[in-house]
Scaffold this motif. Structure first.
Motif, PDB file in Angstrom:
ATOM      1  N   TYR A  21      -8.047  12.208   7.349  1.00 51.55           N
ATOM      2  CA  TYR A  21      -6.335  12.054   7.249  1.00 51.55           C
ATOM      3  C   TYR A  21      -6.025  10.635   7.174  1.00 51.55           C
ATOM      4  CZ  TYR A  21      -1.505  13.139   7.860  1.00 51.55           C
ATOM      5  OH  TYR A  21      -0.096  13.030   7.661  1.00 51.55           O
ATOM      6  N   LEU A  22      -5.788  10.166   5.870  1.00 46.21           N
ATOM      7  CA  LEU A  22      -5.377   8.961   5.981  1.00 46.21           C
ATOM      8  C   LEU A  22      -3.778   8.945   5.856  1.00 46.21           C
ATOM      9  CD1 LEU A  22      -7.311   8.088   2.379  1.00 46.21           C
ATOM     10  CD2 LEU A  22      -8.015   7.344   4.759  1.00 46.21           C
ATOM     11  N   ASP A  23      -3.502   8.127   6.987  1.00 45.49           N
ATOM     12  CA  ASP A  23      -2.203   7.945   7.388  1.00 45.49           C
ATOM     13  C   ASP A  23      -1.482   6.614   7.428  1.00 45.49           C
ATOM     14  OD1 ASP A  23       0.376   8.488   8.522  1.00 45.49           O
ATOM     15  OD2 ASP A  23      -0.463   9.353  10.590  1.00 45.49           O
ATOM     16  N   PRO A  24      -1.371   5.998   6.078  1.00 44.28           N
ATOM     17  CA  PRO A  24      -0.904   4.623   6.383  1.00 44.28           C
ATOM     18  C   PRO A  24       0.431   4.259   6.786  1.00 44.28           C
ATOM     19  CG  PRO A  24      -0.689   5.784   4.050  1.00 44.28           C
ATOM     20  CD  PRO A  24      -1.331   6.426   5.063  1.00 44.28           C
TER      21      PRO A  24
ATOM     22  N   MET B  71       0.842  -1.191  -0.020  1.00 42.72           N
ATOM     23  CA  MET B  71      -0.044  -0.235  -0.237  1.00 42.72           C
ATOM     24  C   MET B  71       0.832   1.378   0.025  1.00 42.72           C
ATOM     25  SD  MET B  71      -3.130   0.878   2.690  1.00 42.72           S
ATOM     26  CE  MET B  71      -2.010   1.024   4.132  1.00 42.72           C
ATOM     27  N   ASN B  72       0.297   2.149  -0.800  1.00 40.88           N
ATOM     28  CA  ASN B  72       1.165   3.557  -0.738  1.00 40.88           C
ATOM     29  C   ASN B  72       1.209   3.942   0.794  1.00 40.88           C
ATOM     30  OD1 ASN B  72       2.163   6.272  -1.242  1.00 40.88           O
ATOM     31  ND2 ASN B  72       0.451   6.575  -2.881  1.00 40.88           N
ATOM     32  N   LYS B  73       2.403   4.422   0.949  1.00 42.46           N
ATOM     33  CA  LYS B  73       2.771   5.150   2.407  1.00 42.46           C
ATOM     34  C   LYS B  73       2.575   6.541   2.510  1.00 42.46           C
ATOM     35  CE  LYS B  73       3.881   1.043   4.822  1.00 42.46           C
ATOM     36  NZ  LYS B  73       3.076   0.815   5.825  1.00 42.46           N
ATOM     37  N   THR B  74       2.064   6.941   1.569  1.00 39.78           N
ATOM     38  CA  THR B  74       1.882   8.714   1.496  1.00 39.78           C
ATOM     39  C   THR B  74       0.676   8.855   2.255  1.00 39.78           C
ATOM     40  OG1 THR B  74       3.221   8.702  -0.791  1.00 39.78           O
ATOM     41  CG2 THR B  74       1.815  10.850   0.064  1.00 39.78           C
ATOM     42  N   ALA B  75       0.638   9.968   3.084  1.00 39.65           N
ATOM     43  CA  ALA B  75      -0.565  10.456   3.770  1.00 39.65           C
ATOM     44  C   ALA B  75      -1.178  11.380   2.991  1.00 39.65           C
ATOM     45  CB  ALA B  75      -0.195  11.175   4.876  1.00 39.65           C
ATOM     46  N   SER B  76      -2.614  11.252   3.067  1.00 44.61           N
ATOM     47  CA  SER B  76      -3.360  12.334   2.208  1.00 44.61           C
ATOM     48  C   SER B  76      -4.813  12.629   3.116  1.00 44.61           C
ATOM     49  CB  SER B  76      -3.750  11.677   0.985  1.00 44.61           C
ATOM     50  OG  SER B  76      -4.577  10.424   1.221  1.00 44.61           O
ATOM     51  N   THR B  77      -5.173  13.759   2.675  1.00 40.65           N
ATOM     52  CA  THR B  77      -6.517  14.142   3.165  1.00 40.65           C
ATOM     53  C   THR B  77      -7.600  14.304   1.916  1.00 40.65           C
ATOM     54  OG1 THR B  77      -5.448  15.852   4.787  1.00 40.65           O
ATOM     55  CG2 THR B  77      -7.642  16.087   4.379  1.00 40.65           C
ATOM     56  N   ILE B  78      -8.792  13.622   2.698  1.00 42.37           N
ATOM     57  CA  ILE B  78      -9.818  13.440   1.616  1.00 42.37           C
ATOM     58  C   ILE B  78     -11.123  13.986   2.599  1.00 42.37           C
ATOM     59  CG2 ILE B  78      -8.944  11.436   0.415  1.00 42.37           C
ATOM     60  CD1 ILE B  78     -10.860   9.689   2.227  1.00 42.37           C
ATOM     61  N   CYS B  79     -12.085  14.652   1.519  1.00 51.32           N
ATOM     62  CA  CYS B  79     -13.313  14.997   2.142  1.00 51.32           C
ATOM     63  C   CYS B  79     -14.429  14.225   1.646  1.00 51.32           C
ATOM     64  CB  CYS B  79     -13.336  16.768   1.845  1.00 51.32           C
ATOM     65  SG  CYS B  79     -12.165  17.702   2.756  1.00 51.32           S
ATOM     66  N   LEU B  80     -15.427  13.894   2.335  1.00 50.72           N
ATOM     67  CA  LEU B  80     -16.404  13.020   1.857  1.00 50.72           C
ATOM     68  C   LEU B  80     -17.650  13.695   2.114  1.00 50.72           C
ATOM     69  CD1 LEU B  80     -15.190   9.675   3.116  1.00 50.72           C
ATOM     70  CD2 LEU B  80     -14.970  10.679   0.991  1.00 50.72           C
ATOM     71  N   GLN B  81     -18.435  14.168   1.116  1.00 51.82           N
ATOM     72  CA  GLN B  81     -19.562  14.747   1.237  1.00 51.82           C
ATOM     73  C   GLN B  81     -20.799  13.928   0.695  1.00 51.82           C
ATOM     74  OE1 GLN B  81     -20.115  18.731   2.001  1.00 51.82           O
ATOM     75  NE2 GLN B  81     -21.998  17.788   2.625  1.00 51.82           N
ATOM     76  N   GLU B  82     -21.776  13.694   1.626  1.00 57.76           N
ATOM     77  CA  GLU B  82     -23.087  12.992   1.284  1.00 57.76           C
ATOM     78  C   GLU B  82     -24.321  13.742   1.682  1.00 57.76           C
ATOM     79  OE1 GLU B  82     -23.136  10.235  -0.265  1.00 57.76           O
ATOM     80  OE2 GLU B  82     -20.915   9.623  -0.110  1.00 57.76           O
ATOM     81  N   SER B  83     -25.405  13.227   1.476  1.00 56.45           N
ATOM     82  CA  SER B  83     -26.648  14.259   1.715  1.00 56.45           C
ATOM     83  C   SER B  83     -26.741  14.489   3.149  1.00 56.45           C
ATOM     84  CB  SER B  83     -27.777  13.597   1.091  1.00 56.45           C
ATOM     85  OG  SER B  83     -27.924  12.261   1.594  1.00 56.45           O
ATOM     86  N   SER B  84     -26.246  13.646   3.753  1.00 60.93           N
ATOM     87  CA  SER B  84     -26.612  13.769   5.304  1.00 60.93           C
ATOM     88  C   SER B  84     -25.262  13.927   6.486  1.00 60.93           C
ATOM     89  CB  SER B  84     -27.337  12.560   6.074  1.00 60.93           C
ATOM     90  OG  SER B  84     -26.861  11.374   5.660  1.00 60.93           O
ATOM     91  N   TYR B  85     -24.288  13.951   5.811  1.00 58.32           N
ATOM     92  CA  TYR B  85     -22.904  14.138   6.473  1.00 58.32           C
ATOM     93  C   TYR B  85     -21.702  14.781   5.601  1.00 58.32           C
ATOM     94  CZ  TYR B  85     -21.137   9.779   4.842  1.00 58.32           C
ATOM     95  OH  TYR B  85     -20.624   8.644   4.185  1.00 58.32           O
ATOM     96  N   PHE B  86     -20.657  15.280   6.429  1.00 60.00           N
ATOM     97  CA  PHE B  86     -19.520  15.781   5.595  1.00 60.00           C
ATOM     98  C   PHE B  86     -18.396  14.925   6.690  1.00 60.00           C
ATOM     99  CE2 PHE B  86     -15.876  18.545   6.309  1.00 60.00           C
ATOM    100  CZ  PHE B  86     -15.571  18.512   4.963  1.00 60.00           C
ATOM    101  N   LEU B  87     -17.245  14.902   6.141  1.00 61.56           N
ATOM    102  CA  LEU B  87     -16.185  14.023   6.699  1.00 61.56           C
ATOM    103  C   LEU B  87     -14.912  14.731   6.046  1.00 61.56           C
ATOM    104  CD1 LEU B  87     -16.540  10.136   7.267  1.00 61.56           C
ATOM    105  CD2 LEU B  87     -16.226  11.878   9.089  1.00 61.56           C
ATOM    106  N   GLU B  88     -14.000  14.806   6.996  1.00 61.76           N
ATOM    107  CA  GLU B  88     -12.812  15.379   6.602  1.00 61.76           C
ATOM    108  C   GLU B  88     -11.837  14.255   7.181  1.00 61.76           C
ATOM    109  OE1 GLU B  88      -9.104  18.684   7.335  1.00 61.76           O
ATOM    110  OE2 GLU B  88     -11.102  19.428   6.993  1.00 61.76           O
TER     111      GLU B  88
END
Length: 284
Positions: free
Chosen positions: A20-23, A1-18
């Motif tokens: 940080y993926l930290d492999p 698996m790629n060891k590079t960390a990244s931030t993703i934002c997930l937007q759905e109809s009833s929630y939002f998530l920010e």
């Protein structure tokens, strides 16, 4: 698996998530959320399975405290006034027995007790005139990465990479450094959350032969002044729980102990517990 960390934002109809993926540290951290807590937690745990993470951390709001407790989380640490004046709980859940195991807890508790017996009178220190403090810019990136490579065999973020250091400066992280004979010998940074008006004081490193002059205390105080000038009063720092010196520095600068993050990240030479220290810059 790629060891590079990244931030993703997930937007759905009833929630939002920010998120940080930290492999590198085998963990996932939810830095922000809003909406339906049940659904967003289900999504976060899906990501844990998908990425084979061993630990999930959620920066939770006080009003969601009982919800996360019911879902099997524990509040490992608190940062006073993190969310524009409201407290943040660092909720954690572990997914492997080894990640939950700890052999140093009693020793680390004893260290905190000892630190709280220290004199909190901070004497004004003046290192020899050969030492010069300055705010770092992009031209310091190579030297900063060399310093971190020298001090830390392992570090939870890729500070050994000069391009990464340069990128953090471009994105607003503030570094202060001490030069000695034209070389950087001590450094620390303030990683600012512009929206919530808080900052983590981090990336503290001093070459061994220069540690007797209290350089880190001076750098942290300079960073605090810079934060106050920018209207940021919530400052926190996460220190290796087995490092008496760094924890003592934070206590003597007026920070308060707010908990311990178990098996939190790979730093120095292994997976370590990290102590949370918090300071309200508005009253100091």
């Amino acid at each position: 698996m790629n060891k590079t960390a990244s931030t993703i934002c997930l937007q759905e109809s009833s929630y939002f998530l920010e998120v940080y993926l930290d492999p590198f540290n085998n963990r996932i951290r939810v830095d922000d959320y809003r909406g339906n807590t049940r659904l967003l937690l289900e999504k976060a745990e899906e990501l844990v399975l998908q990425h084979h993470a061993e630990k999930l951390i959620i920066k939770g709001r006080s009003e969601d405290f009982l919800f996360f407790i019911e879902k099997g989380f524990q509040s490992e640490a608190v940062v006073d006034r993190y969310f524009l004046g409201s407290d943040a709980h660092f909720f954690s859940k572990f997914y492997t027995p080894d990640r939950k195991r700890n052999d140093h807890w009693i020793t680390e508790d004893g260290m905190i007790h000892s630190i709280y017996q220290l004199d909190t009178t901070v004497e004004k220190t003046f290192p020899p005139k050969e030492y010069q403090i300055k705010k770092a810019d992009e031209s310091c990136a190579e030297e900063l990465s060399a310093l971190y490579s020298h001090v830390f065999q392992i570090y939870p973020t890729p500070l050994h990479d000069a391009e990464y250091v340069k990128k953090t400066i471009q994105e607003g992280t503030i570094y202060y450094v001490f030069f000695y004979q034209g070389k950087i010998v001590s450094a620390a940074s303030a990683e600012i959350n512009v929206f919530y008006k808080n900052a983590e004081l981090t990336d503290c490193a001093t070459l061994t032969e220069h540690r007797k002059y209290g350089l880190m205390k001076i750098i942290l105080q300079e960073l605090e002044r810079e934060l106050k000038r920018n209207g940021i009063f919530c400052a926190y720092s996460i220190a290796r729980s087995l490092s008496f010196g760094m924890n003592a520095v934070l206590f003597q600068l007026g920070y308060s102990y707010r908990g311990r993050l178990m098996n939190n990240c790979y730093i120095y030479d292994k997976l370590e517990n990290m102590n949370m220290w918090v300071k309200n810059l508005a009253i100091c």
